[in-house]
Design an enzyme around this catalytic site. Structure first.
Site, mmCIF file in Angstrom:
data_model
loop_
_atom_site.group_PDB
_atom_site.id
_atom_site.type_symbol
_atom_site.label_atom_id
_atom_site.label_comp_id
_atom_site.label_asym_id
_atom_site.label_seq_id
_atom_site.Cartn_x
_atom_site.Cartn_y
_atom_site.Cartn_z
ATOM 1 C CG LEU A 78 47.584 23.904 -50.011
ATOM 2 C CD1 LEU A 78 47.272 22.549 -49.388
ATOM 3 C CD2 LEU A 78 49.095 24.070 -50.214
ATOM 4 C CG ASN A 94 38.888 24.560 -44.722
ATOM 5 O OD1 ASN A 94 39.781 24.480 -43.855
ATOM 6 N ND2 ASN A 94 38.375 25.715 -45.097
ATOM 7 C CB THR A 95 36.791 23.247 -39.915
ATOM 8 O OG1 THR A 95 35.880 23.943 -39.043
ATOM 9 C CG2 THR A 95 38.204 23.383 -39.380
ATOM 10 C CG HIS A 96 35.381 29.375 -43.197
ATOM 11 N ND1 HIS A 96 36.569 30.015 -43.472
ATOM 12 C CD2 HIS A 96 34.426 30.331 -43.176
ATOM 13 C CE1 HIS A 96 36.339 31.319 -43.616
ATOM 14 N NE2 HIS A 96 35.046 31.525 -43.443
ATOM 15 C CG ASP A 156 37.248 29.996 -46.902
ATOM 16 O OD1 ASP A 156 37.776 28.958 -46.468
ATOM 17 O OD2 ASP A 156 37.641 31.129 -46.585
HETATM 18 C C1 GRF Z 1 39.827 27.311 -36.794
HETATM 19 O O1 GRF Z 1 38.913 28.307 -36.404
HETATM 20 C C2 GRF Z 1 39.662 27.000 -38.260
HETATM 21 O O2 GRF Z 1 38.328 27.101 -38.713
HETATM 22 C C3 GRF Z 1 40.475 28.080 -38.891
HETATM 23 O O3 GRF Z 1 41.623 28.125 -38.079
HETATM 24 C C4 GRF Z 1 41.269 27.798 -36.747
HETATM 25 C C5 GRF Z 1 42.257 26.762 -36.270
HETATM 26 O O4 GRF Z 1 42.371 26.792 -34.878
HETATM 27 N N1 GRF Z 1 40.707 27.821 -40.300
HETATM 28 P P1 GRF Z 1 43.577 26.070 -34.091
HETATM 29 O O5 GRF Z 1 44.867 26.661 -34.574
HETATM 30 O O6 GRF Z 1 43.490 24.601 -34.381
HETATM 31 O O7 GRF Z 1 43.279 26.368 -32.647
#
Ligand code: GRF
Length: 198
Positions: A95, A109-111, A147
Protein backbone atom coordinates in the site's frame (compact mmCIF):
# COMPACT_ATOMS: atom_id res chain seq x y z
CA UNK A 1 -9.90 8.96 15.83
CA UNK A 2 -11.89 7.64 18.74
CA UNK A 3 -13.00 9.63 21.72
CA UNK A 4 -12.91 7.31 24.68
CA UNK A 5 -14.56 4.31 22.98
CA UNK A 6 -12.47 1.18 22.62
CA UNK A 7 -10.54 1.23 19.34
CA UNK A 8 -11.78 -1.01 16.54
CA UNK A 9 -9.55 -3.22 14.46
CA UNK A 10 -9.60 -3.69 10.70
CA UNK A 11 -7.67 -6.61 9.23
CA UNK A 12 -6.25 -6.73 5.70
CA UNK A 13 -5.75 -10.24 4.33
CA UNK A 14 -5.28 -12.06 1.02
CA UNK A 15 -4.43 -15.65 1.67
CA UNK A 16 -5.58 -18.62 3.65
CA UNK A 17 -6.39 -16.37 6.56
CA UNK A 18 -4.98 -18.52 9.33
CA UNK A 19 -3.41 -15.49 11.00
CA UNK A 20 -6.70 -13.61 10.61
CA UNK A 21 -8.45 -16.58 12.14
CA UNK A 22 -6.11 -16.49 15.15
CA UNK A 23 -6.80 -12.77 15.59
CA UNK A 24 -10.54 -13.42 15.61
CA UNK A 25 -10.27 -16.43 17.91
CA UNK A 26 -8.22 -14.36 20.35
CA UNK A 27 -11.34 -12.23 20.77
CA UNK A 28 -9.89 -9.04 19.33
CA UNK A 29 -12.45 -6.46 18.22
CA UNK A 30 -12.32 -7.11 14.46
CA UNK A 31 -14.91 -4.74 12.98
CA UNK A 32 -13.96 -5.24 9.33
CA UNK A 33 -11.88 -7.48 7.10
CA UNK A 34 -10.73 -6.15 3.76
CA UNK A 35 -9.17 -8.40 1.12
CA UNK A 36 -7.66 -7.54 -2.24
CA UNK A 37 -8.90 -10.68 -4.05
CA UNK A 38 -11.35 -13.52 -3.53
CA UNK A 39 -9.63 -15.79 -1.01
CA UNK A 40 -10.25 -18.16 1.85
CA UNK A 41 -9.98 -15.32 4.35
CA UNK A 42 -13.39 -14.06 3.14
CA UNK A 43 -15.29 -17.24 4.01
CA UNK A 44 -13.37 -17.50 7.24
CA UNK A 45 -14.29 -13.96 8.31
CA UNK A 46 -17.92 -14.41 7.27
CA UNK A 47 -18.23 -17.69 9.16
CA UNK A 48 -16.70 -16.08 12.22
CA UNK A 49 -19.34 -13.35 12.06
CA UNK A 50 -17.06 -10.38 11.39
CA UNK A 51 -19.50 -7.48 10.93
CA UNK A 52 -18.07 -6.31 7.60
CA UNK A 53 -16.11 -8.20 4.97
CA UNK A 54 -15.18 -6.32 1.82
CA UNK A 55 -13.34 -7.32 -1.30
CA UNK A 56 -11.53 -4.28 -2.59
CA UNK A 57 -10.37 -5.88 -5.80
CA UNK A 58 -7.46 -4.70 -7.89
CA UNK A 59 -8.20 -3.82 -11.52
CA UNK A 60 -4.83 -5.18 -12.50
CA UNK A 61 -1.75 -6.96 -11.21
CA UNK A 62 0.28 -5.47 -14.07
CA UNK A 63 2.64 -2.48 -14.28
CA UNK A 64 -0.31 -0.12 -14.85
CA UNK A 65 -1.53 -0.72 -11.28
CA UNK A 66 -2.33 2.60 -9.62
CA UNK A 67 -1.15 1.95 -6.09
CA UNK A 68 -2.18 5.32 -4.69
CA UNK A 69 -5.71 5.13 -6.11
CA UNK A 70 -6.05 1.57 -4.86
CA UNK A 71 -4.82 2.57 -1.39
CA UNK A 72 -7.48 5.31 -1.30
CA UNK A 73 -10.13 2.65 -1.97
CA UNK A 74 -8.82 0.52 0.92
CA UNK A 75 -8.79 3.54 3.24
CA UNK A 76 -12.36 4.39 2.24
CA UNK A 77 -13.47 0.83 3.04
CA UNK A 78 -11.80 1.00 6.45
CA UNK A 79 -13.27 4.43 7.14
CA UNK A 80 -16.78 3.22 6.25
CA UNK A 81 -16.50 0.83 9.19
CA UNK A 82 -14.94 3.36 11.56
CA UNK A 83 -11.69 1.45 11.91
CA UNK A 84 -9.09 2.90 14.28
CA UNK A 85 -6.20 0.43 14.01
CA UNK A 86 -5.26 -1.69 10.98
CA UNK A 87 -3.55 -5.08 11.12
CA UNK A 88 -2.11 -6.56 7.94
CA UNK A 89 -2.28 -10.34 8.02
CA UNK A 90 -0.73 -11.66 4.84
CA UNK A 91 -2.09 -8.84 2.66
CA UNK A 92 -0.75 -9.29 -0.86
CA UNK A 93 -0.66 -5.68 -2.03
CA UNK A 94 1.93 -3.10 -1.03
CA UNK A 95 0.00 0.00 0.00
CA UNK A 96 0.98 3.60 -0.61
CA UNK A 97 1.09 6.78 1.48
CA UNK A 98 -2.66 7.40 1.94
CA UNK A 99 -3.11 4.61 4.49
CA UNK A 100 -0.10 5.74 6.54
CA UNK A 101 -1.39 9.31 6.45
CA UNK A 102 -4.88 8.28 7.52
CA UNK A 103 -3.60 5.86 10.21
CA UNK A 104 -0.25 7.31 11.32
CA UNK A 105 1.58 4.77 13.48
CA UNK A 106 -1.55 2.64 13.55
CA UNK A 107 -0.95 0.10 10.81
CA UNK A 108 0.60 -3.12 12.10
CA UNK A 109 2.20 -5.99 10.23
CA UNK A 110 3.52 -9.46 10.94
CA UNK A 111 6.49 -10.63 8.91
CA UNK A 112 7.86 -14.19 8.78
CA UNK A 113 11.50 -13.33 9.56
CA UNK A 114 13.54 -11.50 12.15
CA UNK A 115 13.60 -8.02 10.64
CA UNK A 116 15.63 -6.23 9.44
CA UNK A 117 16.80 -9.54 7.97
CA UNK A 118 14.93 -11.02 5.01
CA UNK A 119 12.51 -8.30 4.01
CA UNK A 120 10.14 -8.91 1.12
CA UNK A 121 7.69 -11.49 -0.16
CA UNK A 122 10.06 -14.47 0.04
CA UNK A 123 11.38 -14.08 3.57
CA UNK A 124 11.19 -17.78 4.43
CA UNK A 125 12.73 -18.93 1.16
CA UNK A 126 15.50 -16.33 1.47
CA UNK A 127 16.29 -17.35 5.05
CA UNK A 128 16.60 -21.00 4.00
CA UNK A 129 18.77 -20.06 1.02
CA UNK A 130 21.06 -18.04 3.30
CA UNK A 131 21.56 -21.09 5.49
CA UNK A 132 20.61 -19.37 8.75
CA UNK A 133 20.06 -21.67 11.71
CA UNK A 134 17.56 -19.37 13.35
CA UNK A 135 14.90 -17.18 11.80
CA UNK A 136 11.54 -16.15 13.26
CA UNK A 137 8.83 -13.57 13.13
CA UNK A 138 8.49 -9.85 13.69
CA UNK A 139 5.47 -7.73 14.55
CA UNK A 140 6.07 -4.11 13.66
CA UNK A 141 4.40 -0.82 12.95
CA UNK A 142 4.15 -0.62 9.18
CA UNK A 143 5.39 2.38 7.23
CA UNK A 144 5.45 3.20 3.55
CA UNK A 145 8.85 1.46 3.38
CA UNK A 146 8.00 -2.23 3.06
CA UNK A 147 8.86 -4.38 6.13
CA UNK A 148 10.28 -1.41 7.95
CA UNK A 149 9.07 0.61 10.91
CA UNK A 150 9.34 0.23 14.69
CA UNK A 151 9.54 -3.34 15.95
CA UNK A 152 6.96 -4.27 18.59
CA UNK A 153 7.74 -7.96 19.12
CA UNK A 154 9.96 -10.71 17.79
CA UNK A 155 10.34 -14.40 18.39
CA UNK A 156 12.93 -16.81 17.08
CA UNK A 157 12.18 -20.07 15.27
CA UNK A 158 14.92 -22.68 14.78
CA UNK A 159 15.56 -24.00 11.28
CA UNK A 160 15.78 -27.80 11.41
CA UNK A 161 17.61 -30.10 8.98
CA UNK A 162 15.38 -31.02 6.06
CA UNK A 163 13.15 -27.95 6.44
CA UNK A 164 11.37 -26.86 3.28
CA UNK A 165 9.92 -23.41 2.71
CA UNK A 166 6.49 -24.79 3.63
CA UNK A 167 7.51 -26.67 6.77
CA UNK A 168 9.51 -23.73 8.09
CA UNK A 169 6.80 -21.21 7.21
CA UNK A 170 4.21 -23.33 8.97
CA UNK A 171 6.30 -23.40 12.18
CA UNK A 172 6.80 -19.64 11.92
CA UNK A 173 3.07 -19.14 11.38
CA UNK A 174 2.24 -21.15 14.46
CA UNK A 175 4.27 -18.57 16.41
CA UNK A 176 2.68 -15.67 14.49
CA UNK A 177 -0.79 -16.95 15.37
CA UNK A 178 0.06 -16.46 19.05
CA UNK A 179 2.46 -13.49 19.00
CA UNK A 180 0.51 -11.24 16.62
CA UNK A 181 -2.82 -11.34 18.50
CA UNK A 182 -0.99 -10.78 21.82
CA UNK A 183 0.88 -7.81 20.40
CA UNK A 184 -2.21 -6.33 18.75
CA UNK A 185 -4.08 -6.64 22.04
CA UNK A 186 -1.37 -4.72 23.90
CA UNK A 187 -1.24 -2.13 21.11
CA UNK A 188 -5.01 -1.58 21.16
CA UNK A 189 -4.84 -1.18 24.91
CA UNK A 190 -2.18 1.51 24.68
CA UNK A 191 -4.14 3.32 21.94
CA UNK A 192 -7.21 3.21 24.16
CA UNK A 193 -5.29 4.71 27.11
CA UNK A 194 -3.81 7.36 24.84
CA UNK A 195 -7.31 8.30 23.70
CA UNK A 196 -8.44 8.78 27.28
CA UNK A 197 -10.13 5.40 27.74
CA UNK A 198 -9.88 3.48 31.01
C1 GRF B 1 2.18 -14.90 7.48
O1 GRF B 1 3.37 -15.65 7.53
C2 GRF B 1 2.50 -13.43 7.44
O2 GRF B 1 3.66 -13.08 8.18
C3 GRF B 1 2.77 -13.22 5.99
O3 GRF B 1 1.75 -13.96 5.37
C4 GRF B 1 1.43 -15.09 6.17
C5 GRF B 1 -0.07 -15.12 6.31
O4 GRF B 1 -0.51 -16.42 6.56
N1 GRF B 1 2.82 -11.81 5.65
P1 GRF B 1 -2.06 -16.85 6.42
O5 GRF B 1 -2.48 -16.59 5.01
O6 GRF B 1 -2.84 -16.04 7.40
O7 GRF B 1 -2.04 -18.31 6.78
Amino acid sequence: MTTGRAPTLGVLASGTGTVLSAIIEAGLPVAAVVVDRPCHAVEMAEKAGVPAVEIVGRDTFGPDFDRVAYTHRVVEALARHRIDVVAMAGFGTVLADPIFERYPGRVLNTHPALLPAFKGWHAVRDALAAGVKVTGTTVHVATVEVDDGPILAQEAVTVVPGDTEDSLHERIKSVERRLYPETIRAFLHSVHLLEGGA
